[in-house]
Write an enzyme that holds these catalytic residues in place. Structure first.
Site, PDB file in Angstrom:
ATOM      1  CD  GLU A 392      36.787  37.499  43.374  1.00 15.17           C
ATOM      2  OE1 GLU A 392      35.994  36.733  43.102  1.00 15.17           O
ATOM      3  OE2 GLU A 392      38.109  37.475  43.210  1.00 15.17           O
ATOM      4  CD  GLN A 396      26.782  49.074  40.694  1.00 16.16           C
ATOM      5  OE1 GLN A 396      27.612  48.773  40.995  1.00 16.16           O
ATOM      6  NE2 GLN A 396      25.548  49.541  41.417  1.00 16.16           N
TER       7      GLN A 396
END
Lengths: 415, 369
Positions: A392, A396
């Site tokens: 999901e 980052q």
């Protein structure tokens, strides 16, 4: 209203019940379905289906819009789900991810489907048998970079024809082989149009031209199946497109375009954060319980420069986990109020994913050989936890979304 | 029922204090640091916010119903968003005021609270920190030993704000060594008392506008009547925890200021043809600053909420303070880093915040909610 951290009696009751369920029904099976990858705890899943009928699994994928009429209504639906998710994932992340229900596929239908589509595709989740919904977005050459999708959808008469390859489809086997579910496939109707051309399509189990080509073996969450799908001239009815087929400039599309659809997943990010927190809490609970048995106490009140390294680690982990939970609750609380929460949702997921990866690794470190041994579940939790920093949207990507929100930069300014 | 909404009163407090902090404190921040003094105007206007009177009941000179930790936390975040030294200066009398309000005898309340609610700022110094390695309030070496109708105080304190200016000091001393937090009492000590010596003004890395002093006690005699709470004494853990909430709030205010500054700079400063904030290395730093500011505030609010409900909040307060202190340092370090050399020079603010931020690891008991 005023600042209040007390959960309502109703949510507390649910929480207590789910905690018992997680402890007594889920956790005892955790090791077995870690060792026996690709197997399912059918009895448990049927029982879960029986009393949830798409409830929890379904709400994992977010929600109906309730802004109709412009009235903001205060509900506790998303908060309840976040609390429930944390409890079940405290029991076991792998089994929890294998729970039947609408999943992300259902969420996409909820968010973008017409009333007829919702009826047509979502009714199955409250039938007798457990059913799964899945979503296929990632491709071998396009992970976080969803604008670069190569799967195509071409209109041919009254059908769409899909061609391409999808990977990392959570619950793909459950949806397509183990039940009469569906997968929501993201494909482009106009490769030149970039993100504006990308549309979601519902592909039913058994659709000709769709094939499961691989079932992944994974480091963790092994009870949950992850598959690759190939589409070779896969034909689906023209009515199986979610939303409009029209390719519109994203700048003028408002909530109808790709951006609008993705925004509905603001609801799922805090749920992934709640999943992470459940696993982190499991690890920390075990560590603290072991410390108590060893007669070790944490002196929270003294200054950090007087604490032992162990005490500081415990305090840091507790604070981080609590901060992640409260950020998550704030994000779902906003959602329940009908407020946009892109910033808060991405912060919650970024924080939770990172915290839980660190907490589980630290707990294994502190427990030494016990932590590393498969006699305890701790090592499993460390493996399971890592997925929360990846799926999901990686940590980052969450930071990128947070940064764009904070700086007020679009994707053109902050790549 | 879970909610993150401020009450109407809290929203008003926040707005009012933010106005003062942004319009008056913030612009004078550098000047105060360089001159080593908090401007009298700031103290006067800050005092007129009536932070203490709004917590003290009418019979003792105020117009409130006790100190709300949450409202205090909201107020202090805004104050420190303006300037930390000035914020600490303005609310430094809270330790004496709230300690007496919460634990004082009726006579003590009548004697000291009306002063703390007076129209003009009256310094009142709280002496807790001691000048030694890894100081912790659970292990005070300043002792108070009863001798008939008096207590005899011995020991030394540092980081005592406004000790030079105040008439009275609130001194925390150990009456029962070995009992940790439970063995500590508070004494109101007239500065002129025999055996009390206030040293030169301290020189610190930051907080340069805040006047702090070392204070020594050598067989200083304090009458029994000046022991806060009489025989019952104080709940020192409670007071320390309230102080930690106050300090956490200030750390959050300051890190929010630094985060906002970094954001604005990252949007404006062009390098290699683009704003530096359009590169992930800088953008992620800025994002983390905001994320940790919010995370710290969540921990603080929950601890303060527990405090207001009368639950045991000591652990939560300690965690909130330690977390906020650490993140404040990290964020202020980042604020210097985002500006590079420009962050290091005194023309710009980040170096000041960087020096101030580390103070939170040394400060205990300087201010209170």
């Amino acid at each position: 209203m005023t600042i209040d951290f007390e959960l309502s009696p109703k949510i507390k009751g649910t929480q207590k019940m789910l905690r018992m369920f997680a402890e007594n029904a889920v956790r005892p099976q955790a090791r077995k379905y870690d060792e026996e990858e690709h197997e399912k705890p059918w009895d448990l899943l049927k029982m879960v289906h029986g009393f949830m009928k798409g409830g929890v699994g379904g709400s994992l994928g977010g929600g109906e819009k309730k802004e109709e009429g412009g009235e903001k209504k205060r509900s506790e639906r998303q908060l309840t789900t976040a609390v429930v998710v944390e409890e079940i994932f405290w029991g076991d992340a792998g089994i929890a991810l294998a729970f039947p229900g609408q999943g992300l596929g259902g969420a996409a239908v909820q968010a973008t489907g017409t009333p007829e589509q919702k009826e047509q595709f979502l009714a199955r989740f409250s039938g007798e048998e457990p059913v799964w919904g899945a979503m296929a977005i990632t491709e071998p050459e396009a992970g976080s970079d969803t604008a670069n999708l190569r799967t195509t959808a071409v209109k041919d008469g009254n059908e769409w024809v899909l061609n391409g390859e999808k990977i990392f489809v959570t619950a793909g086997k459950s949806a397509l082989e183990d039940s009469k579910g569906f997968v929501v496939v993201w494909a482009t109707v106009d490769p030149k149009a970039g993100r504006a051309g990308i549309k979601p399509f519902i592909v039913e189990a058994g659709a000709p031209g769709m094939q499961i080509t691989k079932i992944e073996d994974k480091m963790g969450i092994r009870c949950s199946d992850t598959v690759s799908l190939s589409f070779m001239d896969c034909r689906i009815p023209e009515t199986n497109i979610l939303g409009s087929a029209e390719v519109v400039d994203p700048k003028t599309a408002g909530t109808k375009g790709f951006k609008g659809v993705m925004a509905t997943f603001d609801a799922t990010r805090p749920m992934v954060a709640a999943m992470a927190i459940g696993v982190g809490r499991a690890a920390l609970d075990l560590l603290k319980q072991t410390m108590a048995e060893e007669g070790l106490e944490v002196r929270y009140g003294i200054c950090p420069n007087r604490m032992t390294a162990l005490e500081r680690d415990i305090m840091d982990m507790e604070a981080n986990l609590k901060a992640a939970r409260l950020l998550t609750w704030r994000a779902v609380w906003m959602l329940d109020n009908g407020d946009r929460n892109s910033l808060e949702a991405s912060m919650a997921k970024a924080k939770a994913g990172l915290v839980v990866t660190q907490v589980t690794q630290k707990c294994v470190e502190l427990m030494g050989p016990l932590g590393y041994s498969r006699k305890l579940l701790l090592e499993k939790w460390m493996r399971d936890a890592k997925i929360n920093d990846i799926f999901e949207g990686t940590g980052q990507i969450q930071m990128l979304i947070t940064a764009r929100n904070v700086l007020g930069f679009g994707r053109d300014k902050l790549k | 029922m879970l909610s993150f909404d401020l009450s109407e009163e809290q929203a008003l407090v926040k707005e009012t204090i933010a106005g003062f902090a942004n319009d008056m404190m913030d612009p004078l921040s550098r000047e105060c640091d360089e001159s080593g003094e908090v401007s009298g105007d700031l103290v006067k206007t800050g005092w007129e916010l009536e932070i203490i009177p709004s917590c003290v009941p009418e019979e003792y000179g105020g117009f409130g119903e006790g100190a709300s930790a949450l409202t205090g936390a909201i107020a202090y975040e805004e104050l420190a968003h303006g300037d930390l030294s000035t914020a600490l200066h303005i609310v430094s009398p809270t330790v004496m005021a709230y300690t007496v309000l919460l634990y004082g005898t009726d006579e003590q309340k009548k004697m000291y609270l009306p002063v703390a609610c007076g129209e003009a700022f009256t310094p009142a110094a709280a002496a807790l920190v001691e000048p030694r390695y890894a100081f912790c309030p659970s292990q005070l070496t300043t002792s108070a030993v009863r001798d008939g109708e008096e207590y005899i105080l011995n020991g030394s304190k540092c980081l005592v704000p406004l000790a030079g200016e105040a008439d009275n000091l609130l001194v925390f001393a150990s009456t029962n060594p070995g009992m940790g937090f439970a063995g500590v009492d508070a004494f109101i000590v007239p500065k002129g008392a025999e055996g009390v010596s206030v040293g030169e003004r301290e020189l610190n890395m930051g907080l340069k506008a805040l006047a702090t002093y070392e204070v020594g006690f050598k067989d200083a005699k304090v009458p029994l009547a000046n022991k806060v709470g009489g025989d019952r004494g104080i709940d020192f853990m409670d007071l320390i925890s309230r102080s930690r909430l106050a300090l956490a709030a200030m750390a959050i205010g300051m890190m929010r200021r630094a985060a906002e500054h970094s954001r604005d700079y990252a949007k404006e400063r062009i390098a290699f043809g683009d704003p530096i904030g359009s590169r992930q290395a800088i953008a992620f730093m800025v994002a983390e600053m905001f994320m940790e500011t919010d995370a710290s505030r969540m921990l603080l609010w929950e601890a303060a909420w527990k405090c207001d409900k009368g639950e045991d909040f000591a652990k939560d307060a300690a965690m909130a303070k330690n977390y906020a202190a650490e993140k404040c340092m990290k964020v202020c370090d980042g604020a210097v880093q985002v500006m590079g050399g420009h962050g290091y020079v005194r023309d710009n603010m980040p170096e000041l915040w960087f020096r101030n931020a580390r103070a939170f690891s040394a400060l205990e008991g300087l201010v209170m909610v």
